[in-house]
Scaffold this motif. Structure first.
Motif, PDB file in Angstrom:
ATOM      1  N   HIS A   1      -3.193  -2.789  -4.132  1.00 26.73           N
ATOM      2  CA  HIS A   1      -3.460  -1.368  -3.888  1.00 26.73           C
ATOM      3  C   HIS A   1      -3.136  -0.578  -5.150  1.00 26.73           C
TER       4      HIS A   1
ATOM      5  N   GLU B   1      -9.710   3.923  -0.428  1.00 22.87           N
ATOM      6  CA  GLU B   1      -8.673   3.203  -1.153  1.00 22.87           C
ATOM      7  C   GLU B   1      -9.291   2.479  -2.348  1.00 22.87           C
TER       8      GLU B   1
ATOM      9  N   ARG C   1       0.817  -1.221   0.000  1.00 27.84           N
ATOM     10  CA  ARG C   1       0.000   0.000   0.000  1.00 27.84           C
ATOM     11  C   ARG C   1       0.850   1.270   0.000  1.00 27.84           C
TER      12      ARG C   1
END
Length: 135
Positions: free
Chosen positions: A106, A97, A30
């Motif tokens: 991600h 996200e 991430r």
């Protein structure tokens, strides 16, 4: 066979073997690439952006725009089910996200300050993407 049809890695070690160091940092940990540094910030050719982890089609140059924020920006996805969103409360903020629905990688974040017709700004890391130009 496209990457999205291949078997996804089962372990962290397999992901590390499949991805570059930068792709791994973004997709699996991430991370975020530095502003204005991404390869796909300014694309002149027409085509599709796919997930660098699995090959799933995510975004099109038809939906890309210059947001001035420093990352590739899109106002819509290629297909609704190809991305998922999750609440991200890291860094003391509440953000949404964006992850690849196929491999869970991600991609970046989505904000409600984009252009019409959606009003969305998908702010995506170049390192999370591959680009396939139209021929």
């Amino acid at each position: 066979m496209s990457d999205s049809e291949e078997t996804l890695p089962d372990s962290d070690e397999e992901w590390r073997e499949r991805l570059t160091e930068e792709e791994y940092k973004i997709l699996r940990e991430r991370g975020t690439e530095p502003k204005f540094s991404g390869e796909y910030l300014d694309v002149d050719d027409e085509g599709e952006f796919t997930c660098a982890g699995c090959g799933t089609e995510l975004f099109s140059t038809d939906n890309q725009f210059d947001s001035g924020h420093g990352w590739p920006s899109f106002f819509d996805v290629v297909e609704e089910g190809n991305v998922e969103t999750r609440l991200d409360t890291s860094h003391g903020m509440r953000r949404t996200e964006v992850v690849c629905a196929t491999c869970g990688g991600h991609l970046g974040h989505v904000f409600d300050d984009g252009p019409e017709p959606t009003g969305k700004r998908y702010c995506i890391n170049s390192a999370a993407l591959d680009f396939e130009g139209d021929e």
